[in-house]
Design a protein around this motif. Structure first.
Motif, PDB file in Angstrom:
ATOM      1  N   VAL A   1       3.334   3.666  -9.128  1.00  0.00           N
ATOM      2  CA  VAL A   1       2.896   3.454  -7.746  1.00  0.00           C
ATOM      3  C   VAL A   1       1.570   4.158  -7.501  1.00  0.00           C
ATOM      4  CG1 VAL A   1       3.422   4.053  -5.342  1.00  0.00           C
ATOM      5  CG2 VAL A   1       5.162   3.000  -6.762  1.00  0.00           C
TER       6      VAL A   1
ATOM      7  N   HIS B   1      -1.402   2.375  -9.397  1.00  0.00           N
ATOM      8  CA  HIS B   1      -1.778   1.140  -8.714  1.00  0.00           C
ATOM      9  C   HIS B   1      -2.445   1.426  -7.374  1.00  0.00           C
ATOM     10  CE1 HIS B   1      -1.575  -2.937  -7.188  1.00  0.00           C
ATOM     11  NE2 HIS B   1      -1.001  -2.465  -6.103  1.00  0.00           N
ATOM     12  N   SER B   2      -1.898   2.358  -6.614  1.00  0.00           N
ATOM     13  CA  SER B   2      -2.441   2.672  -5.290  1.00  0.00           C
ATOM     14  C   SER B   2      -3.840   3.266  -5.385  1.00  0.00           C
ATOM     15  CB  SER B   2      -1.516   3.634  -4.552  1.00  0.00           C
ATOM     16  OG  SER B   2      -0.259   3.037  -4.350  1.00  0.00           O
TER      17      SER B   2
ATOM     18  N   GLU C   1      -6.174   0.372  -6.177  1.00  0.00           N
ATOM     19  CA  GLU C   1      -6.301  -0.526  -5.026  1.00  0.00           C
ATOM     20  C   GLU C   1      -7.117   0.119  -3.912  1.00  0.00           C
ATOM     21  OE1 GLU C   1      -3.538  -3.067  -1.921  1.00  0.00           O
ATOM     22  OE2 GLU C   1      -2.631  -2.261  -3.748  1.00  0.00           O
ATOM     23  N   ALA C   2      -6.921   1.411  -3.667  1.00  0.00           N
ATOM     24  CA  ALA C   2      -7.713   2.101  -2.642  1.00  0.00           C
ATOM     25  C   ALA C   2      -9.189   2.136  -3.026  1.00  0.00           C
ATOM     26  CB  ALA C   2      -7.181   3.516  -2.433  1.00  0.00           C
TER      27      ALA C   2
ATOM     28  N   LEU D   1      -1.214   3.519   1.200  1.00  0.00           N
ATOM     29  CA  LEU D   1      -0.602   2.800   0.081  1.00  0.00           C
ATOM     30  C   LEU D   1       0.566   3.544  -0.552  1.00  0.00           C
ATOM     31  CD1 LEU D   1      -3.754   1.299  -1.626  1.00  0.00           C
ATOM     32  CD2 LEU D   1      -1.917   0.048  -0.508  1.00  0.00           C
ATOM     33  N   VAL D   2       0.597   4.864  -0.478  1.00  0.00           N
ATOM     34  CA  VAL D   2       1.697   5.621  -1.078  1.00  0.00           C
ATOM     35  C   VAL D   2       2.673   6.170  -0.034  1.00  0.00           C
ATOM     36  CG1 VAL D   2       0.417   6.271  -3.139  1.00  0.00           C
ATOM     37  CG2 VAL D   2       0.312   7.720  -1.129  1.00  0.00           C
TER      38      VAL D   2
ATOM     39  N   LYS E   1       6.732   5.974  -0.354  1.00  0.00           N
ATOM     40  CA  LYS E   1       7.082   5.235  -1.569  1.00  0.00           C
ATOM     41  C   LYS E   1       7.440   6.145  -2.736  1.00  0.00           C
ATOM     42  CE  LYS E   1       4.261   1.168  -0.702  1.00  0.00           C
ATOM     43  NZ  LYS E   1       3.140   0.371  -1.201  1.00  0.00           N
TER      44      LYS E   1
END
Length: 171
Positions: A61, A64-65, A68-69, A95-96, A99
């Protein structure tokens, strides 16, 4: 042939039954001792595997975050580095959000320059047995640092450069 009287036969049967009962009690006690030694190790192994799964999930996570950020900060409609940093910072925190399972002391940092956006996550992994081992084993570190960056491109300029290359290659 030898014959047994009814009383003698019953006493032999009782002895055999008593012997089997003692043997069953001995086997039951043997199983109890084995279970008391093995069960805690199996439970510890199971809990460690569950937390290893949490760690793997959290790492995926966060990887990926972070990327993506960083990508969100490279959008072409941001004119200044401050706008790109604000967008990447907002994305990095959202994004996190809610999670992560096995992470505490979560921090992030966003840096933007003319050519790229970099998002860095830093946290401490919380695993029951491993955290205890860190106190006694020097050099064991349970921190997780993830750093991802994306280039800031100007799409118009990139497309024009590609067209120029295509004209040079294909006459």
């Amino acid at each position: 042939m030898r014959s047994f009287s009814a009383g003698r036969l019953e006493s032999v049967e009782r002895e055999v039954l008593n012997c089997c009962t003692v043997r069953r009690q001995y086997e039951a006690a043997y199983f109890t001792v084995e279970a008391s030694l093995i069960l805690p190790m199996v439970m510890l192994f199971t809990v460690m595997m569950i937390f290893l799964g949490f760690y793997s999930y959290d790492r995926c996570v966060m990887e990926h975050s972070a990327y993506e950020a960083a990508l969100r900060g490279t959008s072409s409609h941001f004119k200044t580095a401050q706008e790109a940093e604000a967008a990447a910072r907002t994305a990095a925190s959202r994004l996190v959000e809610e999670k992560l399972f096995a992470i505490h002391d979560f921090q992030y940092n966003v840096s933007v320059d003319a050519g790229s956006v970099t998002v860095t996550y830093h946290c401490i992994v919380n695993m029951p047995f491993v955290t205890w081992m860190c106190e006694y084993v020097p050099g064991m570190d349970m921190t997780l640092d993830i750093k991802k960056s994306a280039r800031r491109l100007k799409p118009v300029r990139t497309i024009r450069d590609c067209r120029i290359l295509n004209e040079l290659i294909a006459p």
